[in-house]
Design a protein around this motif. Structure first.
Motif, PDB file in Angstrom:
ATOM      1  N   PRO A 179     -34.029 -14.105  35.859  1.00  0.00           N
ATOM      2  CA  PRO A 179     -34.161 -12.822  35.528  1.00  0.00           C
ATOM      3  C   PRO A 179     -32.930 -12.405  34.635  1.00  0.00           C
ATOM      4  CG  PRO A 179     -34.787 -13.330  38.158  1.00  0.00           C
ATOM      5  CD  PRO A 179     -33.876 -13.733  37.714  1.00  0.00           C
ATOM      6  N   VAL A 180     -33.015 -11.174  34.145  1.00  0.00           N
ATOM      7  CA  VAL A 180     -32.219 -11.526  32.261  1.00  0.00           C
ATOM      8  C   VAL A 180     -31.388  -9.897  33.439  1.00  0.00           C
ATOM      9  CG1 VAL A 180     -33.446  -9.528  31.698  1.00  0.00           C
ATOM     10  CG2 VAL A 180     -31.428 -10.389  30.421  1.00  0.00           C
ATOM     11  N   GLY A 181     -29.532  -9.879  32.905  1.00  0.00           N
ATOM     12  CA  GLY A 181     -29.285  -8.560  33.780  1.00  0.00           C
ATOM     13  C   GLY A 181     -29.580  -7.595  33.902  1.00  0.00           C
ATOM     14  N   ASP A 182     -28.949  -5.917  34.002  1.00  0.00           N
ATOM     15  CA  ASP A 182     -29.524  -4.570  33.893  1.00  0.00           C
ATOM     16  C   ASP A 182     -28.878  -4.660  32.251  1.00  0.00           C
ATOM     17  OD1 ASP A 182     -30.638  -4.669  35.647  1.00  0.00           O
ATOM     18  OD2 ASP A 182     -29.113  -3.738  36.426  1.00  0.00           O
ATOM     19  N   ALA A 183     -27.717  -5.233  32.291  1.00  0.00           N
ATOM     20  CA  ALA A 183     -26.447  -5.138  30.466  1.00  0.00           C
ATOM     21  C   ALA A 183     -27.359  -5.552  29.252  1.00  0.00           C
ATOM     22  CB  ALA A 183     -25.120  -5.763  31.342  1.00  0.00           C
ATOM     23  N   TYR A 184     -28.830  -6.198  29.756  1.00  0.00           N
ATOM     24  CA  TYR A 184     -29.880  -6.068  28.565  1.00  0.00           C
ATOM     25  C   TYR A 184     -29.918  -5.295  27.940  1.00  0.00           C
ATOM     26  CZ  TYR A 184     -33.590  -9.102  25.584  1.00  0.00           C
ATOM     27  OH  TYR A 184     -33.848  -9.658  24.490  1.00  0.00           O
ATOM     28  N   LYS A 185     -30.658  -3.854  28.354  1.00  0.00           N
ATOM     29  CA  LYS A 185     -30.450  -2.914  27.755  1.00  0.00           C
ATOM     30  C   LYS A 185     -31.792  -2.772  27.370  1.00  0.00           C
ATOM     31  CE  LYS A 185     -25.730  -1.921  26.883  1.00  0.00           C
ATOM     32  NZ  LYS A 185     -24.243  -1.745  26.092  1.00  0.00           N
ATOM     33  N   LYS A 186     -32.421  -3.226  27.293  1.00  0.00           N
ATOM     34  CA  LYS A 186     -34.457  -3.505  27.135  1.00  0.00           C
ATOM     35  C   LYS A 186     -34.599  -1.981  27.451  1.00  0.00           C
ATOM     36  CE  LYS A 186     -38.467  -6.648  27.021  1.00  0.00           C
ATOM     37  NZ  LYS A 186     -39.197  -7.470  26.889  1.00  0.00           N
ATOM     38  N   LEU A 234     -31.051 -11.446  16.405  1.00  0.00           N
ATOM     39  CA  LEU A 234     -31.424 -11.906  18.150  1.00  0.00           C
ATOM     40  C   LEU A 234     -31.280 -12.857  18.635  1.00  0.00           C
ATOM     41  CD1 LEU A 234     -33.018  -9.714  20.192  1.00  0.00           C
ATOM     42  CD2 LEU A 234     -35.179 -11.054  19.138  1.00  0.00           C
ATOM     43  N   TRP A 235     -30.898 -13.891  17.351  1.00  0.00           N
ATOM     44  CA  TRP A 235     -30.584 -14.874  18.321  1.00  0.00           C
ATOM     45  C   TRP A 235     -29.305 -15.731  17.470  1.00  0.00           C
ATOM     46  CZ3 TRP A 235     -31.231 -17.399  22.890  1.00  0.00           C
ATOM     47  CH2 TRP A 235     -33.714 -16.743  23.050  1.00  0.00           C
ATOM     48  N   LYS A 236     -28.176 -16.304  17.393  1.00  0.00           N
ATOM     49  CA  LYS A 236     -27.303 -16.918  17.141  1.00  0.00           C
ATOM     50  C   LYS A 236     -27.409 -18.392  16.314  1.00  0.00           C
ATOM     51  CE  LYS A 236     -23.474 -16.836  19.542  1.00  0.00           C
ATOM     52  NZ  LYS A 236     -22.603 -17.196  19.992  1.00  0.00           N
ATOM     53  N   GLN A 237     -27.753 -18.732  15.442  1.00  0.00           N
ATOM     54  CA  GLN A 237     -28.903 -19.836  14.824  1.00  0.00           C
ATOM     55  C   GLN A 237     -27.437 -21.135  15.584  1.00  0.00           C
ATOM     56  OE1 GLN A 237     -30.743 -20.611  13.008  1.00  0.00           O
ATOM     57  NE2 GLN A 237     -30.786 -18.158  13.012  1.00  0.00           N
ATOM     58  N   GLU A 238     -26.110 -21.338  16.307  1.00  0.00           N
ATOM     59  CA  GLU A 238     -25.700 -22.326  16.858  1.00  0.00           C
ATOM     60  C   GLU A 238     -26.420 -22.269  18.355  1.00  0.00           C
ATOM     61  OE1 GLU A 238     -22.898 -19.181  15.906  1.00  0.00           O
ATOM     62  OE2 GLU A 238     -24.085 -20.175  15.469  1.00  0.00           O
ATOM     63  N   ASP A 239     -26.777 -21.284  18.653  1.00  0.00           N
ATOM     64  CA  ASP A 239     -27.270 -21.114  19.898  1.00  0.00           C
ATOM     65  C   ASP A 239     -29.244 -21.866  19.621  1.00  0.00           C
ATOM     66  OD1 ASP A 239     -25.288 -19.985  20.960  1.00  0.00           O
ATOM     67  OD2 ASP A 239     -25.861 -18.025  21.894  1.00  0.00           O
ATOM     68  N   ILE A 240     -29.718 -21.184  18.789  1.00  0.00           N
ATOM     69  CA  ILE A 240     -30.972 -22.034  18.626  1.00  0.00           C
ATOM     70  C   ILE A 240     -30.884 -23.165  18.968  1.00  0.00           C
ATOM     71  CG2 ILE A 240     -33.155 -22.353  17.616  1.00  0.00           C
ATOM     72  CD1 ILE A 240     -32.721 -19.038  16.539  1.00  0.00           C
ATOM     73  N   ALA A 241     -29.885 -23.789  17.809  1.00  0.00           N
ATOM     74  CA  ALA A 241     -29.388 -25.659  17.583  1.00  0.00           C
ATOM     75  C   ALA A 241     -29.703 -26.039  19.098  1.00  0.00           C
ATOM     76  CB  ALA A 241     -28.226 -25.949  16.770  1.00  0.00           C
ATOM     77  N   GLU A 242     -28.374 -25.477  19.762  1.00  0.00           N
ATOM     78  CA  GLU A 242     -28.049 -25.971  21.148  1.00  0.00           C
ATOM     79  C   GLU A 242     -29.150 -25.908  21.626  1.00  0.00           C
ATOM     80  OE1 GLU A 242     -24.689 -25.405  24.978  1.00  0.00           O
ATOM     81  OE2 GLU A 242     -24.694 -24.739  23.174  1.00  0.00           O
ATOM     82  N   GLU A 254     -26.846  -5.200  19.401  1.00  0.00           N
ATOM     83  CA  GLU A 254     -24.809  -4.849  19.798  1.00  0.00           C
ATOM     84  C   GLU A 254     -24.416  -5.930  19.364  1.00  0.00           C
ATOM     85  OE1 GLU A 254     -23.177  -1.126  21.968  1.00  0.00           O
ATOM     86  OE2 GLU A 254     -23.863  -3.279  23.005  1.00  0.00           O
ATOM     87  N   ARG A 255     -23.833  -7.368  20.413  1.00  0.00           N
ATOM     88  CA  ARG A 255     -22.964  -7.789  19.794  1.00  0.00           C
ATOM     89  C   ARG A 255     -23.374  -8.486  19.055  1.00  0.00           C
ATOM     90  NH1 ARG A 255     -22.856 -11.869  24.801  1.00  0.00           N
ATOM     91  NH2 ARG A 255     -22.367  -9.415  26.208  1.00  0.00           N
ATOM     92  N   TYR A 256     -24.653  -9.111  18.033  1.00  0.00           N
ATOM     93  CA  TYR A 256     -24.258  -9.742  16.616  1.00  0.00           C
ATOM     94  C   TYR A 256     -24.726  -8.993  15.505  1.00  0.00           C
ATOM     95  CZ  TYR A 256     -25.773 -12.923  20.046  1.00  0.00           C
ATOM     96  OH  TYR A 256     -25.871 -14.039  20.890  1.00  0.00           O
ATOM     97  N   THR A 257     -24.864  -7.481  15.324  1.00  0.00           N
ATOM     98  CA  THR A 257     -24.423  -6.672  13.858  1.00  0.00           C
ATOM     99  C   THR A 257     -23.315  -7.020  13.301  1.00  0.00           C
ATOM    100  OG1 THR A 257     -26.569  -4.970  15.160  1.00  0.00           O
ATOM    101  CG2 THR A 257     -24.678  -4.584  13.409  1.00  0.00           C
ATOM    102  N   GLY A 258     -23.217  -7.818  11.788  1.00  0.00           N
ATOM    103  CA  GLY A 258     -22.171  -7.169  11.744  1.00  0.00           C
ATOM    104  C   GLY A 258     -21.504  -9.118  11.812  1.00  0.00           C
TER     105      GLY A 258
END
Length: 274
Positions: free
Chosen positions: A50-57, A163-171, A266-270
């Motif tokens: 399960p994801v942590g609370d910091a995911y903020k969904k 929502l996803w980093k491209q390098e993360d998808i590749a990995e 929030e993290r990947y904006t910009g």
């Protein structure tokens, strides 16, 4: 097929599990049947993270409750477990890092099964070298494999900007592999065809067709709870009892994080993407 040519697989499912449903559990059974039917794999373990609370969904209740409900739901399973590492992290952890963590844990457990230290070291080096060479991804059947288990909606979320980093998808797809359970209204094959990234690693994506349509969703469950409707048989009975005992899911809980930006956005904006 010779047992020596069969790859041991650990299935990892990441998500909110808010709350966990029978469909979440059913995904593991479908994936195991599919992989083992190929004659190439033997699924030895399933992990719910399960994801942590910091995911903020929006509407995400506390991780302590989501963890306990997941644990209750797997009490009768002899191969599906619940892991709290991700949910206990103070900051949101990218799925790719969660997979790396569990992959390292899997390798450590595999090494502990060996009797001779020199064999353990050589086996670890062989497995690591066969999986990743620093520039491209290669899979061999010398050691255990960890695959991300998800629904078609998660696969399609790879196309959501920031929502996803491209390098993360590749990995995730290229190094580890993906087992995707189809759902009504989603066409995983079409999405893979439309994505250059997924098409590149298409041989590492296993699409499992669910012929017995099951459209249970956590969103539907929460809505039913807010409206005082029965959720019996949508979730394991002990999870239903836990929700009632603790008074979970209300209009108030559904408004939680309503005005907060989702952690990855929030993290990947910009941030630049490759």
């Amino acid at each position: 097929m010779d047992g020596q040519n069969i790859t041991k697989v650990v299935l990892l499912a990441c998500g909110s599990f808010n709350p966990i449903t029978n469909m979440h559990l059913r995904m593991f059974e479908l994936a195991r049947d599919y992989l083992e039917d190929t004659g190439q794999y033997r699924v030895v373990k399933g992990i719910i993270s399960p994801v942590g609370d910091a995911y903020k969904k929006k509407g995400l209740i506390e991780a302590c409750h989501r963890l306990e409900m997941a644990r209750l739901s797997t009490e009768n399973s002899d191969w599906i477990t619940v892991d709290s590492w991700e949910s206990l992290q103070p900051e949101w952890v990218e799925t790719c890092k969660v997979i790396r963590h569990h992959y390292d844990e899997m390798l450590a457990a595999e090494q502990n099964n060996d009797d001779v230290d020199t064999v353990k070291y050589a086996k670890k080096r062989r497995i690591e070298e066969n999986y990743f060479d620093g520039s491209s991804y290669h899979k061999r059947r010398d050691g255990p494999q960890l695959m991300l288990l998800c629904g078609a909606d998660v696969l399609e979320s790879f196309g959501v900007p920031k929502l996803w980093k491209q390098e993360d998808i590749a990995e995730i797809v290229g190094r580890y592999g993906l087992v995707c359970i189809s759902r009504s209204g989603n066409d995983p094959h079409k999405f893979i065809h439309q994505s250059d990234m997924l098409w590149k690693y298409r041989k590492s994506i296993h699409v499992v067709q669910e012929w017995v349509t099951n459209e249970i969703s956590a969103t539907h469950v929460r809505r039913s709870l807010r409206r005082g409707r029965s959720i019996r048989y949508l979730l394991p009975d002990n999870v239903v009892d836990y929700i009632r005992e603790h008074g979970l899911y209300s209009d108030e809980s559904e408004r939680k994080n309503a005005d907060v930006v989702l952690a990855p956005l929030e993290r990947y904006t910009g941030a630049s993407s490759s």
